[in-house]
Design a protein around this motif. Structure first.
Motif, PDB file in Angstrom:
ATOM      1  N   ALA A  41       0.711  -1.280   0.002  1.00 54.13           N
ATOM      2  CA  ALA A  41      -0.045  -0.006   0.059  1.00 54.13           C
ATOM      3  C   ALA A  41       0.762   1.558  -0.041  1.00 54.13           C
ATOM      4  CB  ALA A  41      -0.961  -0.010   1.154  1.00 54.13           C
ATOM      5  N   ASP A  42       2.068   1.062   0.447  1.00 56.05           N
ATOM      6  CA  ASP A  42       2.908   2.406   0.394  1.00 56.05           C
ATOM      7  C   ASP A  42       3.141   3.133  -0.893  1.00 56.05           C
ATOM      8  OD1 ASP A  42       3.648   3.044   3.159  1.00 56.05           O
ATOM      9  OD2 ASP A  42       5.038   1.619   3.356  1.00 56.05           O
ATOM     10  N   TRP A  82      -2.487 -10.281   4.545  1.00 54.07           N
ATOM     11  CA  TRP A  82      -2.881  -8.789   4.974  1.00 54.07           C
ATOM     12  C   TRP A  82      -2.179  -7.828   4.105  1.00 54.07           C
ATOM     13  CZ3 TRP A  82      -6.149  -6.684   8.066  1.00 54.07           C
ATOM     14  CH2 TRP A  82      -6.620  -7.628   9.153  1.00 54.07           C
ATOM     15  N   SER A  83      -1.007  -7.972   3.650  1.00 54.71           N
ATOM     16  CA  SER A  83      -0.318  -7.141   2.811  1.00 54.71           C
ATOM     17  C   SER A  83      -0.945  -6.981   1.206  1.00 54.71           C
ATOM     18  CB  SER A  83       1.265  -7.471   2.409  1.00 54.71           C
ATOM     19  OG  SER A  83       1.885  -6.790   1.620  1.00 54.71           O
ATOM     20  N   TYR A  84      -1.412  -8.248   0.701  1.00 53.96           N
ATOM     21  CA  TYR A  84      -2.062  -8.323  -0.492  1.00 53.96           C
ATOM     22  C   TYR A  84      -3.468  -7.484  -0.106  1.00 53.96           C
ATOM     23  CZ  TYR A  84      -4.230 -10.090  -4.805  1.00 53.96           C
ATOM     24  OH  TYR A  84      -4.786 -10.223  -6.094  1.00 53.96           O
ATOM     25  N   ARG A  85      -4.267  -7.752   0.755  1.00 50.63           N
ATOM     26  CA  ARG A  85      -5.579  -7.113   0.838  1.00 50.63           C
ATOM     27  C   ARG A  85      -5.396  -5.484   1.139  1.00 50.63           C
ATOM     28  NH1 ARG A  85     -10.636  -8.775   2.443  1.00 50.63           N
ATOM     29  NH2 ARG A  85     -11.673  -7.401   3.796  1.00 50.63           N
ATOM     30  N   GLY A  86      -4.136  -5.215   1.970  1.00 51.50           N
ATOM     31  CA  GLY A  86      -3.918  -3.852   2.121  1.00 51.50           C
ATOM     32  C   GLY A  86      -3.778  -3.306   0.749  1.00 51.50           C
ATOM     33  N   ALA A 130       3.002  -0.391   6.174  1.00 43.70           N
ATOM     34  CA  ALA A 130       2.376   0.045   4.835  1.00 43.70           C
ATOM     35  C   ALA A 130       0.702   0.107   5.217  1.00 43.70           C
ATOM     36  CB  ALA A 130       2.578  -0.751   3.584  1.00 43.70           C
ATOM     37  N   LEU A 131       0.199  -0.721   6.005  1.00 48.73           N
ATOM     38  CA  LEU A 131      -1.161  -0.795   6.379  1.00 48.73           C
ATOM     39  C   LEU A 131      -1.480   0.308   7.258  1.00 48.73           C
ATOM     40  CD1 LEU A 131      -0.903  -3.354   4.638  1.00 48.73           C
ATOM     41  CD2 LEU A 131      -2.931  -4.127   5.925  1.00 48.73           C
TER      42      LEU A 131
END
Length: 219
Positions: A41-42, A82-86, A130-131
């Motif tokens: 997301a960053d 979580w990273s993918y979803r974010g 990043a989230l």
């Protein structure tokens, strides 16, 4: 990836021209898409500041391709999910006119937010820094806010171990959660982390984001 991280950090610091993710990407599509997936997301963090007139377009298309090219593998960790979803959530939130058709998102677990020992919690929180952007992953933000003391312990441990990337990532969450003790010296600590990191672009990104998105509480 370093060029993208540096470009995002400069935008968050108020330097450079109007931000456009597509202008930072390498010509090699594979490298570019991998960089987007790793930074998550960053890559869209400057859009969270508002004020960018032209949203979507090439940036939204790049994120859509990254999501399609690098979905979580079967049995992927909660951090990966979580990273993918974010990243998908950031695209919908910060690029509302991108027209991106996101791939189906697997549901990440959150039991670790309550059960992980504090060193493990701090490590995972840093991986998901990043989230910490405004409006993303509210369940994650609330869960980490309930463990402010453990995050603070993780920040101190990372600094003592000279793990500047982990310290910067944990610090991003700490600037957004309540009841951080003044004795932690978080602001000075983050400045120290950035200085000691030797110009690490991801540390620069995290510390720039911590300055721009501090406060506000979870969510």
């Amino acid at each position: 990836m370093a060029d993208v991280a540096n470009g995002v950090a400069l935008a968050l610091d108020g330097e450079g021209d109007t931000f456009a993710l597509s202008a930072l990407l390498a010509q090699d599509d594979t490298v570019a898409l991998a960089a987007i997936r790793v930074l998550g997301a960053d890559v869209l963090a400057p859009y969270a500041l508002g004020g960018d007139a032209a949203r979507g377009g090439p940036d939204g298309e790049a994120v859509r391709k990254a999501l399609a090219a690098y979905p979580p593998t079967p049995g992927a960790s909660d951090v990966s999910l979580w990273s993918y979803r974010g990243l998908a959530e950031a695209s919908r939130t910060f690029l509302p006119h991108s027209g991106a058709d996101m791939a189906a998102e697997a549901r990440p677990g959150d039991a670790w937010l309550r059960t992980d020992p504090w060193p493990v919690l701090a490590h995972r929180a840093s991986q998901l820094a990043a989230l910490s952007l405004p409006g993303l992953a509210p369940a994650l933000a609330v869960g980490l806010a309930a463990r402010t003391e453990d995050l603070a312990r993780g920040f101190v441990r990372a600094v003592r171990r000279r793990d500047w990337l982990q310290a910067a990532g944990v610090g991003r969450w700490l600037v957004r959660v309540p009841d951080v003790p003044d004795s932690l010296g978080l602001g000075a600590g983050l400045r120290y982390v950035r200085r000691m990191s030797g110009g690490d672009p991801r540390v620069a990104l995290h510390t720039a984001a911590a300055r721009r998105f501090s406060g506000g509480g979870p969510g």
